[in-house]
Design an enzyme around this catalytic site. Structure first.
Site, PDB file in Angstrom:
ATOM      1  N   TYR A  85       0.826  -1.376   0.087  1.00  0.00           N
ATOM      2  CA  TYR A  85      -0.054  -0.051   0.120  1.00  0.00           C
ATOM      3  C   TYR A  85       0.920   1.236  -0.069  1.00  0.00           C
ATOM      4  O   TYR A  85       0.589   2.221  -0.820  1.00  0.00           O
ATOM      5  CB  TYR A  85      -0.907   0.116   1.346  1.00  0.00           C
ATOM      6  CG  TYR A  85      -1.963   1.028   1.171  1.00  0.00           C
ATOM      7  CD1 TYR A  85      -3.013   0.784   0.675  1.00  0.00           C
ATOM      8  CD2 TYR A  85      -1.693   2.426   1.505  1.00  0.00           C
ATOM      9  CE1 TYR A  85      -4.113   1.860   0.209  1.00  0.00           C
ATOM     10  CE2 TYR A  85      -2.770   3.378   1.463  1.00  0.00           C
ATOM     11  CZ  TYR A  85      -4.068   3.299   0.776  1.00  0.00           C
ATOM     12  OH  TYR A  85      -4.830   4.092   0.544  1.00  0.00           O
ATOM     13  N   PHE A 137      -7.504  21.046 -24.778  1.00  0.00           N
ATOM     14  CA  PHE A 137      -7.857  19.883 -25.122  1.00  0.00           C
ATOM     15  C   PHE A 137      -9.004  19.436 -23.943  1.00  0.00           C
ATOM     16  O   PHE A 137      -9.289  20.001 -23.175  1.00  0.00           O
ATOM     17  CB  PHE A 137      -6.723  18.801 -24.484  1.00  0.00           C
ATOM     18  CG  PHE A 137      -7.134  17.366 -25.005  1.00  0.00           C
ATOM     19  CD1 PHE A 137      -6.982  16.751 -26.164  1.00  0.00           C
ATOM     20  CD2 PHE A 137      -7.331  16.409 -23.808  1.00  0.00           C
ATOM     21  CE1 PHE A 137      -7.502  15.607 -26.449  1.00  0.00           C
ATOM     22  CE2 PHE A 137      -7.804  15.343 -24.158  1.00  0.00           C
ATOM     23  CZ  PHE A 137      -7.842  15.010 -25.285  1.00  0.00           C
ATOM     24  N   THR A 138      -9.894  18.194 -24.686  1.00  0.00           N
ATOM     25  CA  THR A 138     -11.330  18.465 -23.958  1.00  0.00           C
ATOM     26  C   THR A 138     -11.349  18.266 -22.419  1.00  0.00           C
ATOM     27  O   THR A 138     -11.732  19.122 -21.616  1.00  0.00           O
ATOM     28  CB  THR A 138     -12.006  17.267 -24.573  1.00  0.00           C
ATOM     29  OG1 THR A 138     -11.220  16.230 -24.565  1.00  0.00           O
ATOM     30  CG2 THR A 138     -12.364  17.330 -25.966  1.00  0.00           C
ATOM     31  N   ASP A 228       1.523  20.174 -20.682  1.00  0.00           N
ATOM     32  CA  ASP A 228       0.848  18.943 -20.867  1.00  0.00           C
ATOM     33  C   ASP A 228       1.874  18.055 -21.588  1.00  0.00           C
ATOM     34  O   ASP A 228       2.096  18.246 -22.897  1.00  0.00           O
ATOM     35  CB  ASP A 228      -0.406  18.895 -21.624  1.00  0.00           C
ATOM     36  CG  ASP A 228      -1.234  17.526 -21.862  1.00  0.00           C
ATOM     37  OD1 ASP A 228      -0.569  16.759 -21.711  1.00  0.00           O
ATOM     38  OD2 ASP A 228      -2.284  17.711 -22.188  1.00  0.00           O
ATOM     39  N   LYS A 271       0.071   7.400 -23.343  1.00  0.00           N
ATOM     40  CA  LYS A 271       0.449   7.771 -25.035  1.00  0.00           C
ATOM     41  C   LYS A 271       1.962   7.202 -25.002  1.00  0.00           C
ATOM     42  O   LYS A 271       2.249   6.181 -25.212  1.00  0.00           O
ATOM     43  CB  LYS A 271       0.101   9.110 -25.255  1.00  0.00           C
ATOM     44  CG  LYS A 271      -1.216   9.213 -25.414  1.00  0.00           C
ATOM     45  CD  LYS A 271      -2.300   9.553 -24.305  1.00  0.00           C
ATOM     46  CE  LYS A 271      -3.484  10.197 -24.769  1.00  0.00           C
ATOM     47  NZ  LYS A 271      -4.284  10.176 -23.482  1.00  0.00           N
ATOM     48  N   ARG A 395     -13.305  14.970 -33.925  1.00  0.00           N
ATOM     49  CA  ARG A 395     -12.681  15.812 -33.415  1.00  0.00           C
ATOM     50  C   ARG A 395     -13.273  17.187 -33.945  1.00  0.00           C
ATOM     51  O   ARG A 395     -12.424  17.886 -34.598  1.00  0.00           O
ATOM     52  CB  ARG A 395     -11.083  15.719 -33.542  1.00  0.00           C
ATOM     53  CG  ARG A 395     -10.346  14.571 -32.862  1.00  0.00           C
ATOM     54  CD  ARG A 395     -10.232  14.573 -31.362  1.00  0.00           C
ATOM     55  NE  ARG A 395     -11.402  14.234 -30.324  1.00  0.00           N
ATOM     56  CZ  ARG A 395     -11.517  14.302 -29.073  1.00  0.00           C
ATOM     57  NH1 ARG A 395     -10.261  14.365 -28.507  1.00  0.00           N
ATOM     58  NH2 ARG A 395     -12.565  14.179 -28.491  1.00  0.00           N
ATOM     59  N   PHE A 462     -18.985  14.114 -26.410  1.00  0.00           N
ATOM     60  CA  PHE A 462     -18.633  13.020 -27.762  1.00  0.00           C
ATOM     61  C   PHE A 462     -18.371  11.801 -27.169  1.00  0.00           C
ATOM     62  O   PHE A 462     -18.627  10.956 -28.178  1.00  0.00           O
ATOM     63  CB  PHE A 462     -17.344  13.746 -28.174  1.00  0.00           C
ATOM     64  CG  PHE A 462     -16.145  13.998 -27.197  1.00  0.00           C
ATOM     65  CD1 PHE A 462     -16.034  14.936 -26.600  1.00  0.00           C
ATOM     66  CD2 PHE A 462     -15.415  12.872 -26.606  1.00  0.00           C
ATOM     67  CE1 PHE A 462     -15.007  15.245 -25.415  1.00  0.00           C
ATOM     68  CE2 PHE A 462     -14.274  12.984 -25.770  1.00  0.00           C
ATOM     69  CZ  PHE A 462     -14.082  14.131 -24.923  1.00  0.00           C
TER      70      PHE A 462
HETATM   71  C1  P70 Z   1      -7.013  10.715 -26.702  1.00  0.00           C
HETATM   72  C2  P70 Z   1      -6.811  10.636 -25.247  1.00  0.00           C
HETATM   73  C3  P70 Z   1      -5.913  12.136 -23.503  1.00  0.00           C
HETATM   74  C4  P70 Z   1      -5.212  13.375 -23.410  1.00  0.00           C
HETATM   75  C5  P70 Z   1      -4.611  14.085 -24.154  1.00  0.00           C
HETATM   76  C6  P70 Z   1      -3.940  15.211 -23.818  1.00  0.00           C
HETATM   77  C7  P70 Z   1      -3.218  16.023 -24.639  1.00  0.00           C
HETATM   78  C8  P70 Z   1      -4.585  14.962 -21.526  1.00  0.00           C
HETATM   79  C9  P70 Z   1      -5.284  13.919 -22.142  1.00  0.00           C
HETATM   80  C10 P70 Z   1      -6.045  12.946 -20.893  1.00  0.00           C
HETATM   81  C11 P70 Z   1      -7.951  10.048 -24.708  1.00  0.00           C
HETATM   82  C12 P70 Z   1      -9.094  10.830 -24.893  1.00  0.00           C
HETATM   83  C13 P70 Z   1      -9.578  11.803 -23.857  1.00  0.00           C
HETATM   84  C14 P70 Z   1     -10.540  12.602 -23.837  1.00  0.00           C
HETATM   85  C15 P70 Z   1     -11.397  12.564 -25.304  1.00  0.00           C
HETATM   86  C16 P70 Z   1     -10.896  11.791 -26.398  1.00  0.00           C
HETATM   87  C17 P70 Z   1     -10.087  10.971 -26.036  1.00  0.00           C
HETATM   88  N1  P70 Z   1      -6.362  11.936 -25.012  1.00  0.00           N
HETATM   89  N2  P70 Z   1      -3.992  15.681 -22.420  1.00  0.00           N
HETATM   90  O1  P70 Z   1      -7.396   9.973 -27.469  1.00  0.00           O
HETATM   91  O2  P70 Z   1      -5.214  11.745 -20.443  1.00  0.00           O
HETATM   92  O3  P70 Z   1      -6.955  10.011 -21.061  1.00  0.00           O
HETATM   93  O4  P70 Z   1      -5.051   9.463 -19.631  1.00  0.00           O
HETATM   94  O5  P70 Z   1      -7.053  11.038 -18.851  1.00  0.00           O
HETATM   95  O6  P70 Z   1      -4.432  13.753 -25.435  1.00  0.00           O
HETATM   96  O7  P70 Z   1      -6.488  11.724 -27.419  1.00  0.00           O
HETATM   97  P1  P70 Z   1      -6.183  10.603 -20.092  1.00  0.00           P
END
Ligand code: P70
Length: 470
Positions: A85, A137-138, A228, A271, A395, A462
């Site tokens: 732990y 980013f979303t 990021d 990634k 996207r 989405f």
């Molecule tokens: C994708 C994934 C995640 C992501 C990223 C950047 C530049 C942070 C994150 C979050 C997964 C994804 C996430 C949301 C919508 C669609 C797809 N991107 N910053 O496919 O990281 O997923 O580990 O929480 O690209 O691009 P995590």
């Protein structure tokens, strides 16, 4: 760290061929289905590729997130998981890898990227403060908004034009940052949210010169920069290839230098770092670290595991080292480019220049006859799946969501469908299949009628929205 850059056989002899620096030891069968099967699956999924069962997919280009093939070393590392732990040995290995390759002082593990985004947003944003970023980013923007921050796009204008050729289309427009400082005052800026290879812009890189200049501007005003770092290794390759003075600098050294101009970073290790799950947050400031280390126990788990198993942290520590090898990065981005070149040669509209992790099809270029409210990129993703079982990701306007104040759709200039290439998973022959399918859908583009949204969830729509064909 590597002292010299290893060359592939092709490079050693000045030939054009290149190949992956690995061979395949274990395989997973793919399933092929019929057009009727796909029509049924697509309708059941509400024409949203996130709602398809992966069993109904042939080539899965939904995302490069958590979809990498791990190496034999990583799998071996999994067996050395110390599932204590507190104080797991694997945490210290991970901490050491992050400190060595990314260069930050203090590390907090998280279950994935958005866990880290949540912590940094809550700790570093006061309600009403601005958070300038190189495009959004979303998940990043949503966490910033949930912490009371106001996102401001400060990427260069060229990033919003899918055909404009610029070597560093992810760069920050420093004049936009200056204008914001002049208008609102530095105290109203929480921090700069800087992303390496900007995902929503098509995987476009940021130059070393840009981050350096940003650093000196921010130093004049006492503003922090958080990075990021999700695809920062891929960004380092573009610097090596395109920026003067870096051709002979190894990827690892470029990564380290770039991170050195920032105050901390969050990471989705799913990634670049070649793991199926994991993330982290790392900062140089002790007081901020103390706050983050305290918060992580509320939301993720103890500060030496952050929601991960010991084995996951070990795989990540090993993945970080593998991810910064020059031959690996070159072949990874090389595969993306291979697909891009096939499509470009056939005159198919894609975001140029090709970025690091994906090909972004320009859905407005496919379907000039569709209004943005008929969801062109969502339509294109559905058509690609129907054609050959290839799963891509919207996207565009669906991903952009709604303005939380007015409730209106955001209308992004870019309306894209992403073909995201997992790392070390598919072969060049799979890329040929994908290219031919895209071409078939492009040839039938005039028949497309668009979609209407029949179910819209409140957050990150989405992922779960449903559509019907018009
Ligand atoms: C994708 C994934 C995640 C992501 C990223 C950047 C530049 C942070 C994150 C979050 C997964 C994804 C996430 C949301 C919508 C669609 C797809 N991107 N910053 O496919 O990281 O997923 O580990 O929480 O690209 O691009 P995590």
């Amino acid at each position: 760290m590597t002292e010299h850059i290893p060359q592939t056989m092709g490079q050693q002899f000045g030939r054009r061929s290149w190949a992956e620096p690995w061979k395949i030891k274990m395989v997973e069968p793919l399933r092929m289905n019929t057009r009727e099967d796909r029509a049924r699956a697509a309708a059941e999924a509400g024409y949203n590729t996130f709602l398809l069962r992966s069993e109904d997919v042939y080539i899965d280009l939904l995302t490069d997130s958590g979809t990498s093939a791990m190496s034999d070393r990583q799998w071996a590392g999994m067996m050395t998981g110390d599932e204590a732990y507190a104080g797991s040995r694997n945490f210290y290995n991970l901490e050491n890898a992050i400190q060595t390759y990314y260069g930050y002082k203090h590390v907090v593990p998280t279950h994935q990227g958005r866990g880290a985004e949540h912590l940094i947003s809550q700790a570093a944003i006061k309600p009403g403060q601005f958070v300038p970023g190189n495009m959004y980013f979303t998940t990043t923007r949503l966490h910033q908004e949930m912490a009371g921050g106001i996102f401001v796009d400060v990427i260069i204008d060229e990033a919003h034009d899918p055909t404009f050729l610029h070597p560093f289309k992810g760069n920050i427009d420093l004049d936009k940052v200056k204008a914001l400082i002049d208008r609102e005052g530095a105290g109203k800026i929480a921090y700069i949210s800087l992303a390496g290879t900007v995902n929503m812009a098509g995987g476009q890189p940021v130059s070393m010169a840009n981050v350096k200049a940003l650093r000196s501007l921010c130093d004049q005003h006492g503003i922090k920069i958080y990075l990021d770092a999700t695809r920062m290794v891929e960004n380092a390759l573009f610097i090596q290839e395109r920026e003067e003075g870096y051709a002979d600098t190894p990827i690892a050294a470029i990564l380290h230098e770039f991170c050195g101009y920032t105050d901390g970073a969050w990471m989705s290790a799913k990634k670049d770092s070649l793991v199926n799950i994991g993330g982290w947050l790392a900062v140089n400031d002790w007081d901020l670290f103390e706050e983050l280390r305290n918060m992580v126990v509320v939301f993720e788990g103890l500060h030496t595991y952050g929601g991960l198993a010991g084995r996951d942290m070990e795989a990540m520590a090993i993945g970080i080292v593998e991810s910064v090898q020059d031959d690996h990065v070159r072949s990874r981005v090389g595969q993306v480019r291979y697909l891009g070149e096939l499509l470009t040669d056939w005159g198919i509209p894609i975001v140029q220049p090709v970025g690091g992790h994906a090909i972004f099809l320009d859905a407005k270029g496919f379907y000039p006859h569709l209004q943005q409210t008929a969801f062109p990129a969502q339509t294109l993703a559905a058509e690609l799946y129907l054609d050959s079982g290839i799963r891509s990701m919207e996207r565009g306007i669906v991903s952009a969501g709604r303005n939380p104040k007015t409730g209106d759709h955001y209308y992004p200039k870019l309306e894209l469908t992403r073909l995201t290439i997992p790392r070390r998973v598919y072969t060049q022959a799979h890329m040929d299949v994908v290219a031919e399918s895209v071409k078939a859908v492009y040839d039938g583009r005039e028949q497309a009628r668009g979609l209407q949204m029949v179910y819209e969830p409140r957050y990150l729509r989405f992922f779960q929205a449903r559509f019907e064909r018009l």
